[in-house]
Design an enzyme around this catalytic site. Sequence first.
Site, PDB file in Angstrom:
ATOM      1  N   PRO A  59      -0.991 -54.567 -14.128  1.00 46.02           N
ATOM      2  CA  PRO A  59      -0.847 -53.037 -14.360  1.00 46.02           C
ATOM      3  C   PRO A  59       0.206 -53.039 -15.671  1.00 46.02           C
ATOM      4  O   PRO A  59       0.555 -54.224 -16.122  1.00 46.02           O
ATOM      5  CB  PRO A  59       0.456 -53.251 -13.344  1.00 46.02           C
ATOM      6  CG  PRO A  59       0.958 -53.651 -11.633  1.00 46.02           C
ATOM      7  CD  PRO A  59       0.035 -55.110 -12.981  1.00 46.02           C
ATOM      8  N   GLU A  60      -0.134 -52.489 -17.022  1.00 47.66           N
ATOM      9  CA  GLU A  60       0.054 -52.413 -17.624  1.00 47.66           C
ATOM     10  C   GLU A  60       1.638 -50.695 -17.896  1.00 47.66           C
ATOM     11  O   GLU A  60       1.585 -50.468 -16.966  1.00 47.66           O
ATOM     12  CB  GLU A  60      -0.543 -52.319 -19.253  1.00 47.66           C
ATOM     13  CG  GLU A  60      -1.791 -53.695 -18.770  1.00 47.66           C
ATOM     14  CD  GLU A  60      -3.195 -53.282 -19.991  1.00 47.66           C
ATOM     15  OE1 GLU A  60      -2.920 -52.409 -21.376  1.00 47.66           O
ATOM     16  OE2 GLU A  60      -4.269 -53.946 -19.490  1.00 47.66           O
TER      17      GLU A  60
END
Length: 271
Positions: A2-3
């Site tokens: 996840p960014e």
Amino acid sequence: MPELPEVETIRAQLAPRLEGRVLTRVEILDPRLTRPYDLFEVAEELEGDRVVAVERRGKYLLLRLESGLGLLVHLRMTGSFGFTSASHERAVLELDDGSRLAYRDVRRFGTWLVLEEAELEPYLATKNGPEPLGRGFTTGWLGAQLSRRRAPLKAVLLDQRVVAGLGNIYADEALWRARLSPLRPANDLAAEEIARLMRAVRGSLRTGIERQGSTLRDYATPNGASGSMQEEFRVYGRDGLPCPRCGATIAKARVGGRGTWFCPRCQPFDA
Ligand SMILES: [Zn+2]
């Protein structure tokens, strides 16, 4: 992994369900999550406290508690939250409204760290540069960071102290938007290119947030929904397909150990 857009989506969904709630029961099931600290001690610190805010800094989620403590969660590769039971649960939070929030993590690289209020900002500041969608992220600041580094541009952009929250997907998408080769030495950029890059980083992250993140493998939002950013990818994961801007075939390379997608025609690099 996840960014920023994925973590921001998770934050936005957790906030209305957690803020104001008391953590009536905290169960941590995996010692890796809190090491080097003892999982029972961490659970005890959290239990009975009230969540006052759910915030994000870079890729970190921060649950601010009434006592002043903060729970810093980093999802790493495969961490996620959900209000329904699932496999690979590593921790469970029971709330005073009867709901149950599980933290799941298949690969177990995620971390939970409890810090005192005064420790939070210094700790986060050592790990993260300015928020790319905030006021501190300026061309002057980005230019100064890039000018000190000869490494390939893509590798420097992945440094969280340069652009907090940027990861492999949004770095590739931003470089395509900016028409800059991921292989260019970071200190080789002209002022006009730095300005273009800054706008591109912001644009790709904003698009990611609007689409509620990208759904790849293990990512799901706490409400069980999935993001749609993957439908918007221009280069990421698209080697062999035509560039949506110029039609040339998208190439894949390894930069800084990470798979990197780019258009060799509109992101040229003459070594
Ligand atoms: Zn192209």
